[in-house]
Design an enzyme around this catalytic site. Structure first.
Site, short mmCIF file in Angstrom:
data_model
loop_
_atom_site.label_atom_id
_atom_site.label_comp_id
_atom_site.label_asym_id
_atom_site.label_seq_id
_atom_site.Cartn_x
_atom_site.Cartn_y
_atom_site.Cartn_z
N HIS A 170 -2.44 3.86 0.88
CA HIS A 170 -1.49 4.37 1.88
C HIS A 170 -0.70 3.18 2.41
O HIS A 170 -1.29 2.22 2.89
CB HIS A 170 -2.24 5.08 3.02
CG HIS A 170 -1.36 6.00 3.83
ND1 HIS A 170 -0.19 5.56 4.43
CD2 HIS A 170 -1.44 7.32 4.12
CE1 HIS A 170 0.38 6.58 5.07
NE2 HIS A 170 -0.36 7.66 4.88
N GLU A 174 0.28 12.30 -0.84
CA GLU A 174 -0.28 12.99 0.33
C GLU A 174 0.71 12.97 1.49
O GLU A 174 0.40 12.46 2.57
CB GLU A 174 -1.58 12.30 0.76
CG GLU A 174 -2.64 12.24 -0.31
CD GLU A 174 -3.76 11.24 0.01
OE1 GLU A 174 -3.62 10.46 0.98
OE2 GLU A 174 -4.75 11.23 -0.72
N LYS A 184 -3.76 16.65 8.47
CA LYS A 184 -3.86 16.08 9.82
C LYS A 184 -2.53 16.00 10.54
O LYS A 184 -2.48 15.99 11.77
CB LYS A 184 -4.54 14.71 9.79
CG LYS A 184 -3.65 13.52 9.46
CD LYS A 184 -4.37 12.21 9.84
CE LYS A 184 -3.51 10.98 9.68
NZ LYS A 184 -3.30 10.57 8.29
C1 PLP Z 1 -2.34 10.29 7.55
C2 PLP Z 1 -2.57 10.24 6.11
C3 PLP Z 1 -1.62 10.75 5.23
C4 PLP Z 1 -0.27 11.29 5.68
O1 PLP Z 1 0.58 10.24 5.98
P1 PLP Z 1 2.12 10.50 6.33
O2 PLP Z 1 2.61 9.14 6.67
O3 PLP Z 1 2.18 11.46 7.44
O4 PLP Z 1 2.78 11.03 5.11
C5 PLP Z 1 -1.91 10.74 3.89
N1 PLP Z 1 -3.07 10.25 3.42
C6 PLP Z 1 -4.02 9.75 4.24
C7 PLP Z 1 -5.28 9.25 3.66
C8 PLP Z 1 -3.79 9.72 5.61
O5 PLP Z 1 -4.71 9.20 6.41
#
Ligand code: PLP
Length: 394
Positions: free
Chosen positions: A200, A276, A63
């Site tokens: 996260h 991620e 994303k």
């Molecule tokens: C947006 C998102 C990420 C990426 O986060 P960053 O802060 O850009 O590294 C990873 N995992 C999930 C589930 C997300 O929604």
């Protein structure tokens, strides 16, 4: 008065003359706005991440920038992928469709996590035949997965502190630590398999305590689940890894060191650790070049109108709470100016106080470190299409 360029020919942010000339050439050839993606930087980011966190497998968060060429470059480096919709899943799948069926299935199992805790029923139905890893954080989603994608492996997303992160996510996602073990037991009771725990800490996380607390919470939940007869094999530490947009951002190396120490202290040797990262892989890999298409003076302030704005590549100003300092190619004494996007909405304001030299219609400006959460959420509002994308060092 400050000067836009220094004596050694570098601009104030360190972009070399060669880089600037190259950007000008690309803009002359392709027109503006043009979004220039440097794949060498993406490869460097990936390698830096891997070296600093050797126990971690990267699942690039598509994303943050879903350009298929970025997916391809990271795929070649050995990345796996975090997708959040069927179209994102297919962008990754496109790259592997030539693999034999068996390898393709292994790839999907090992290399894709569907990390959106809320999934459409239609999507679950489509996903089931790929047997992917999917996240969940509540009982209703568990029922949906059981009914429509019973072949998926599950990852429970827990809610963790997001304090001090640029983008907060904990109000929307994550099971409370207190209900986590029940949600794991409930899944097994229904004949599903929980493979992992994820979290996260919030995007652009500059408070490393968030990670430390999240890892401790996850370890506690894992232990409790194991004592109830269910061994969890995966810990997914999500995204949030901070990008050095400015000098206030703490060092990634420091974070990596802390994470490695906690991995060894809290988890068994054979556990799989996933991350991620989105922003970390792509933010510094793109530069936008835009053109001044209008100029006015309002309340004694010079106002510039660009051919790109917050409905387009600068969407991160709104959705990502990010600022992208604008630079001119021209030298000259800097003065505070306002900068607007091209649409008919006053909301389309890039900055009310940007330090720029005196510029004219037709002059170019650029914004660095604009690779993440920018063009990914660009719209066609007012008939203006997203910026043209140009790839370099592919
Ligand atoms: C947006 C998102 C990420 C990426 O986060 P960053 O802060 O850009 O590294 C990873 N995992 C999930 C589930 C997300 O929604």
């Amino acid at each position: 008065m400050k000067q836009a360029t220094t004596e050694n020919g570098k601009d104030t942010n360190g972009a070399s003359k060669e880089t600037l000339n190259n950007l000008k050439k690309i803009a002359a050839k392709n027109g503006t706005p043009v979004f220039v993606i440097d794949h060498e930087k993406i490869r460097r980011n990936y390698r830096e991440f891997e070296e600093a966190l050797p126990r971690v497998q990267v699942y690039f968060a598509v994303k943050s920038n879903s350009d298929p060429e970025i997916v391809r470059t990271l795929y070649k480096e050995g990345a796996s992928f975090d997708v959040a919709s069927m179209p994102e899943f297919m962008i990754v799948h496109e790259n592997i469709k030539n693999l034999p069926a068996k390898e393709r299935q292994d790839f999907i199992w090992d290399k894709i996590i569907y990390a959106n805790t809320i999934k459409r029923i239609e999507t679950l139905k489509e996903l089931d035949r790929y047997k992917p890893l999917v996240t969940y954080d509540n009982i209703e989603e568990l029922k949906k997965i059981k009914k429509y994608a019973p072949h998926a492996g599950l990852v429970l997303r827990i809610r963790v502190p997001n304090t001090g992160s640029m983008v907060e996510l904990s109000s929307k996602f994550g099971a409370d630590a207190g209900e986590a073990v029940d949600l794991i037991l409930e899944a097994f009771k229904r004949g599903l398999v929980v493979e992992g725990i994820s979290f996260h800490v919030g995007s652009q996380c500059n408070n490393f305590e968030n990670y430390m607390q999240a890892l401790q919470l996850s370890a506690n939940i894992m232990k409790e689940a194991e004592s109830r007869g269910h061994k969890i094999n995966i810990i997914d530490i999500g995204g949030g890894f901070p990008v050095k947009y400015n000098n206030k951002v703490k060092s990634f190396k420091t974070l990596a060191h802390k994470l490695n120490t906690e991995f060894d202290r809290l988890f068994p040797k054979d556990i799989e650790i996933l991350a991620e990262p989105g922003r970390f892989m792509v933010a510094n890999a793109a530069t936008l070049v835009a053109k001044i298409i209008g100029k006015a003076v309002r309340d004694d302030k010079t106002c510039y109108y660009l051919d790109d704005g917050v409905y387009h590549t600068f969407s991160g100003i709104v959705f990502d709470h990010c600022v992208y300092p604008l630079k001119a190619f021209k030298p000259g004494p800097l003065k505070v100016s306002a900068v607007f996007g091209p649409t008919c909405d006053a909301f389309d304001t890039i900055s009310v106080a940007e330090e720029l030299p005196e510029l004219e219609i037709g002059d170019l400006v650029y914004a660095e470190n604009i690779g993440a959460y920018s063009i990914a959420s660009s719209t066609y509002f007012n008939g203006f299409p997203p910026a043209k994308v140009v790839h370099i060092n592919k």
